[in-house]
Design an enzyme around this catalytic site. Structure first.
Site, PDB file in Angstrom:
ATOM      1  N   ILE A 146     -14.944  27.043 160.758  1.00 36.92           N
ATOM      2  CA  ILE A 146     -15.882  28.139 160.969  1.00 36.92           C
ATOM      3  C   ILE A 146     -17.033  27.885 160.006  1.00 36.92           C
ATOM      4  O   ILE A 146     -16.841  27.843 158.790  1.00 36.92           O
ATOM      5  CB  ILE A 146     -15.230  29.530 160.763  1.00 36.92           C
ATOM      6  CG1 ILE A 146     -16.258  30.646 160.970  1.00 36.92           C
ATOM      7  CG2 ILE A 146     -14.522  29.630 159.434  1.00 36.92           C
ATOM      8  CD1 ILE A 146     -15.655  32.054 161.000  1.00 36.92           C
ATOM      9  N   TYR A 147     -18.205  27.653 160.569  1.00 38.15           N
ATOM     10  CA  TYR A 147     -19.371  27.316 159.753  1.00 38.15           C
ATOM     11  C   TYR A 147     -20.599  28.056 160.242  1.00 38.15           C
ATOM     12  O   TYR A 147     -20.825  28.175 161.446  1.00 38.15           O
ATOM     13  CB  TYR A 147     -19.640  25.800 159.774  1.00 38.15           C
ATOM     14  CG  TYR A 147     -18.590  25.041 159.010  1.00 38.15           C
ATOM     15  CD1 TYR A 147     -18.653  24.950 157.616  1.00 38.15           C
ATOM     16  CD2 TYR A 147     -17.512  24.453 159.655  1.00 38.15           C
ATOM     17  CE1 TYR A 147     -17.667  24.289 156.905  1.00 38.15           C
ATOM     18  CE2 TYR A 147     -16.530  23.783 158.954  1.00 38.15           C
ATOM     19  CZ  TYR A 147     -16.619  23.703 157.577  1.00 38.15           C
ATOM     20  OH  TYR A 147     -15.647  23.051 156.873  1.00 38.15           O
ATOM     21  N   GLY A 185     -20.672  35.511 159.622  1.00 45.34           N
ATOM     22  CA  GLY A 185     -19.271  35.118 159.500  1.00 45.34           C
ATOM     23  C   GLY A 185     -18.328  36.239 159.909  1.00 45.34           C
ATOM     24  O   GLY A 185     -17.322  35.999 160.583  1.00 45.34           O
ATOM     25  N   ASN A 230     -12.980  26.952 146.732  1.00 43.01           N
ATOM     26  CA  ASN A 230     -14.036  27.613 147.493  1.00 43.01           C
ATOM     27  C   ASN A 230     -13.842  29.132 147.364  1.00 43.01           C
ATOM     28  O   ASN A 230     -13.428  29.799 148.306  1.00 43.01           O
ATOM     29  CB  ASN A 230     -13.989  27.167 148.961  1.00 43.01           C
ATOM     30  CG  ASN A 230     -15.187  27.635 149.758  1.00 43.01           C
ATOM     31  OD1 ASN A 230     -15.979  28.455 149.308  1.00 43.01           O
ATOM     32  ND2 ASN A 230     -15.314  27.105 150.967  1.00 43.01           N
ATOM     33  N   TYR A 290     -12.145  35.787 153.265  1.00 43.19           N
ATOM     34  CA  TYR A 290     -10.919  35.930 154.057  1.00 43.19           C
ATOM     35  C   TYR A 290     -10.025  37.041 153.517  1.00 43.19           C
ATOM     36  O   TYR A 290      -9.456  37.826 154.285  1.00 43.19           O
ATOM     37  CB  TYR A 290     -10.158  34.605 154.124  1.00 43.19           C
ATOM     38  CG  TYR A 290     -10.910  33.551 154.897  1.00 43.19           C
ATOM     39  CD1 TYR A 290     -11.309  33.772 156.212  1.00 43.19           C
ATOM     40  CD2 TYR A 290     -11.243  32.338 154.311  1.00 43.19           C
ATOM     41  CE1 TYR A 290     -12.009  32.814 156.924  1.00 43.19           C
ATOM     42  CE2 TYR A 290     -11.948  31.371 155.018  1.00 43.19           C
ATOM     43  CZ  TYR A 290     -12.327  31.623 156.316  1.00 43.19           C
ATOM     44  OH  TYR A 290     -13.021  30.676 157.017  1.00 43.19           O
TER      45      TYR A 290
END
Length: 171
Positions: free
Chosen positions: A96-97, A108, A135, A142
């Site tokens: 997912i970018y 996002g 990250n 998330y």
């Protein structure tokens, strides 16, 4: 910002190669050995590799547009295409970018909502993904959306062995 989502076709290969390389480099190039990174990116996002992934019936790529402008993409894996957790009740979010200039604009989060809807439409029980342990921005994203860590796995950038956290969200 009104986003729209379109499943990628093999005719999208050139555009998929470009956005894959560009977004991955923007996210991770500065944190990796240049030789390992270039080797990885040339192999992982080569036209041959991405065409093979596009043709896999258990993998689905989606482009994300703001109007006519491509702003991101994601890749989902089900069944045998999953990289780690091979559970018929799961869907893997492998990639997912979002392009850098669209980060911080809730793109996002909107993509994740679409992904959750797709997982439910495929009658899956949970969504899982791997995220690099170094990250923190992605990990926070998330976790804010309810994902929980359930494991780890190695991830190689060239010869550099890194660790991804495995995160899960029940659908």
């Amino acid at each position: 910002m009104g986003l729209n989502f379109r499943e990628c076709q093999t005719s999208d290969l050139d555009e998929l190669v470009k956005i894959s390389k560009d977004t991955f480099a923007a996210a991770f190039e500065k944190d990796n050995n240049p030789d390992d990174f270039q080797d990885y990116i040339q192999k992982a996002f080569s036209p041959e590799s991405l065409e093979k992934e596009l043709k896999n019936p258990n993998s689905i790529f989606y482009f994300v547009f703001d109007g006519e402008t491509l702003v991101g993409y994601f890749k989902l894996n089900i069944g045998a295409a999953q990289t780690d957790v091979h559970d018929k009740n799961a869907v893997e979010l492998e990639r997912i970018y979002v392009k850098q200039e669209y980060q911080g604009k809730k793109v996002g989060a909107k993509m994740l909502n679409e992904i959750l809807d797709l997982g439910k439409k495929h009658n899956k029980e949970y969504l899982w993904l791997g995220v690099w342990e170094h990250n923190p921005k992605a990990i926070r994203f998330y976790q804010r959306h309810g994902f929980q860590k359930f494991g780890e796995h190695p991830y190689y950038i060239g010869t550099d062995k890194q660790t991804d956290w495995l995160l899960r969200l029940d659908l």
